[in-house]
Design a protein around this motif. Sequence first.
Motif, PDB file in Angstrom:
ATOM      1  N   ARG A 101       0.871  -0.897   0.092  1.00  0.00           N
ATOM      2  CA  ARG A 101      -0.467  -0.185   0.295  1.00  0.00           C
ATOM      3  C   ARG A 101       1.068   0.802   0.123  1.00  0.00           C
ATOM      4  O   ARG A 101       1.707   0.984   0.822  1.00  0.00           O
ATOM      5  N   PRO A 126      -2.656   7.130  -1.543  1.00  0.00           N
ATOM      6  CA  PRO A 126      -3.181   7.389  -2.461  1.00  0.00           C
ATOM      7  C   PRO A 126      -2.968   8.184  -3.821  1.00  0.00           C
ATOM      8  O   PRO A 126      -3.109   7.514  -4.949  1.00  0.00           O
ATOM      9  N   TYR A 161      -7.316   3.143  -8.812  1.00  0.00           N
ATOM     10  CA  TYR A 161      -7.296   2.909  -7.510  1.00  0.00           C
ATOM     11  C   TYR A 161      -8.808   1.985  -7.120  1.00  0.00           C
ATOM     12  O   TYR A 161      -8.523   2.101  -5.717  1.00  0.00           O
ATOM     13  N   LEU A 162      -9.427   3.697  -6.801  1.00  0.00           N
ATOM     14  CA  LEU A 162     -10.716   2.650  -6.178  1.00  0.00           C
ATOM     15  C   LEU A 162     -10.907   1.755  -6.121  1.00  0.00           C
ATOM     16  O   LEU A 162     -11.321   1.485  -4.963  1.00  0.00           O
ATOM     17  N   GLU A 219      -9.095  -0.949  -4.241  1.00  0.00           N
ATOM     18  CA  GLU A 219      -9.255  -0.649  -2.801  1.00  0.00           C
ATOM     19  C   GLU A 219     -10.022  -1.178  -2.491  1.00  0.00           C
ATOM     20  O   GLU A 219     -10.537  -2.445  -1.218  1.00  0.00           O
ATOM     21  N   LEU A 233     -10.996  10.963  -4.353  1.00  0.00           N
ATOM     22  CA  LEU A 233     -10.525   9.946  -3.741  1.00  0.00           C
ATOM     23  C   LEU A 233     -11.154  10.171  -2.169  1.00  0.00           C
ATOM     24  O   LEU A 233     -11.910   9.397  -1.891  1.00  0.00           O
ATOM     25  N   THR A 288     -11.274   8.505   1.015  1.00  0.00           N
ATOM     26  CA  THR A 288      -9.784   7.666   1.066  1.00  0.00           C
ATOM     27  C   THR A 288      -9.183   8.710   1.827  1.00  0.00           C
ATOM     28  O   THR A 288      -9.108  10.111   1.276  1.00  0.00           O
TER      29      THR A 288
END
Length: 533
Positions: free
Chosen positions: A398, A401, A433-434, A437, A526, A531
């Motif tokens: 990780r 972000p 990216y979301l 996640e 984000l 996020t």
Amino acid sequence: MAVVLPRKGSIAMNEPVELYAQAIAALNRGEWQKAQSLAMALLKQAPHHAGVHYVAGAAALQLGQMPLAAELSRRAVSLNPKRADYAAQLARVLAVGRFIREAVEIADKAMALAPEDPLTLDTLGVVYTQANEHGKAIKVFERAAALMPDRASYRFNLATSLTFSGRIDEAEREHRSCLQLDPKYWKAYLALSQLRRQTESSNHVSWFESVLPSAEHHADALMYLHLALAKEYEDLGRYETAFEHLTKGKSANRANRGYSTEHDEVLFKALAGTPVAPLASGSQSREPIFVIGMPRSGTTLVERILSSHPQVHSAGELQNFGVMLKRATVSRTPQMLDLDTVARAKDIDWRRLGDAYVASTRPGTGHTPHFVDKLPHNFLYAGFIASALPNAKIICLRRNPMDTCLSNFRQLFAQTSPYYDYSFDLMDTGRYYLLFEQLMAHWKQVIPGRILEIDYESIVEDQEGSTRRLLDFCGLPWDDACLRFHDNQAPVATASAVQVRAPMYRSALQRWKRYESQLSELRDLLEKAGTAI
């Protein structure tokens, strides 16, 4: 792929030589369908002619007809086992199909025939590169370049293998030679810019800027040059100009990718709906350590730390698991991972898949108790990996972000891979990216304890503590060599090939703040999704 007429005496039939020459000429012009039609027609007249099988196999490879390409290329080799170029093509077909062990075996046999044709040598070098055999690749590319020193592509391939092996000065020399031979070998500009951190006293900005006018109306040329200039200007601290070039570079080729966030949303949802098999259903192998996560999140750093341990071998970014899964499902769709493959995966033999995956990594693996497969996008397959290899370790990287999304947008990934099409647009990258996640949250819920999540920032801030955590999770005893990962001499065939040869550094932390105003829309996306930035 250029093909030469067979040597004198190699034609053992009364075939229409002119038609045969036409097939080869069509192949050399990139007219794959025409070359195949001509060659297949000739095979009806001369089914035992090795050269015609060779040409037909080469055309089938270019058309993506892999089973046919393998069949024809095997036949060419069996009919004339003395031809190194026939063996080289078979090795190439096998490598593309991810039959890596056999590809290397055939390539070694081709080399034993002492080929002196630079095209054959270059083909073998590509095969060795795909097999992570970079030491062999360098020797073969060097020979090809020596035989044909005015061929830019041979210089570029050699430079790439030298980079992977950490021989940066030599790589720089070969990239410069490539561009001297062909100033329009566009990808070499970006590769050259990435070899070092540029400075005010030593950079390529003026050179690259002077070339830009000649790239007008050529999407690939504009992409490579603008991305090279973005890298150079960022090194020089001129971030606004760097981002302008970055955006221009990525937008130049975005339309050609045909990317759709909606398509990925459907795929990710299907993956999350796949049940995980009971532990006893899978392979009993304890060898694999999978390092997964978003690209550019520190996966190569963790791989280097782990592979510095004497019990761990670096296998590189393997496509093998996805290939083995595709074969196990008997899916005939062209995409490696799609809805058809996911649906069919519910009925496969998980133990057989796990064993097949481990076997497919040979001969590169097996000489140490563990190996690292660090293909980041294996996060898509985490549920399947857990089913097929219940004793495998899975480590997910990780990273902040914003830094993750920026780094993906900054990077030009493999053009032939379907995994990275999102990265040509900043907001597409944020949406991807979301999805990542959400999928990782799902895996944590359905396979609790199977995945170690570790932050890139934690590794940088507390190298020893994070290293101990990694080794403990993998069941490995402490070894001080893991702290000296930058001394690891194993080749690195990733975007981080240069960076991981330096000691731990902090300059990549919070890189996104250099571009804070340009990234405001991404940040809003984000944050609205909950996020933490």
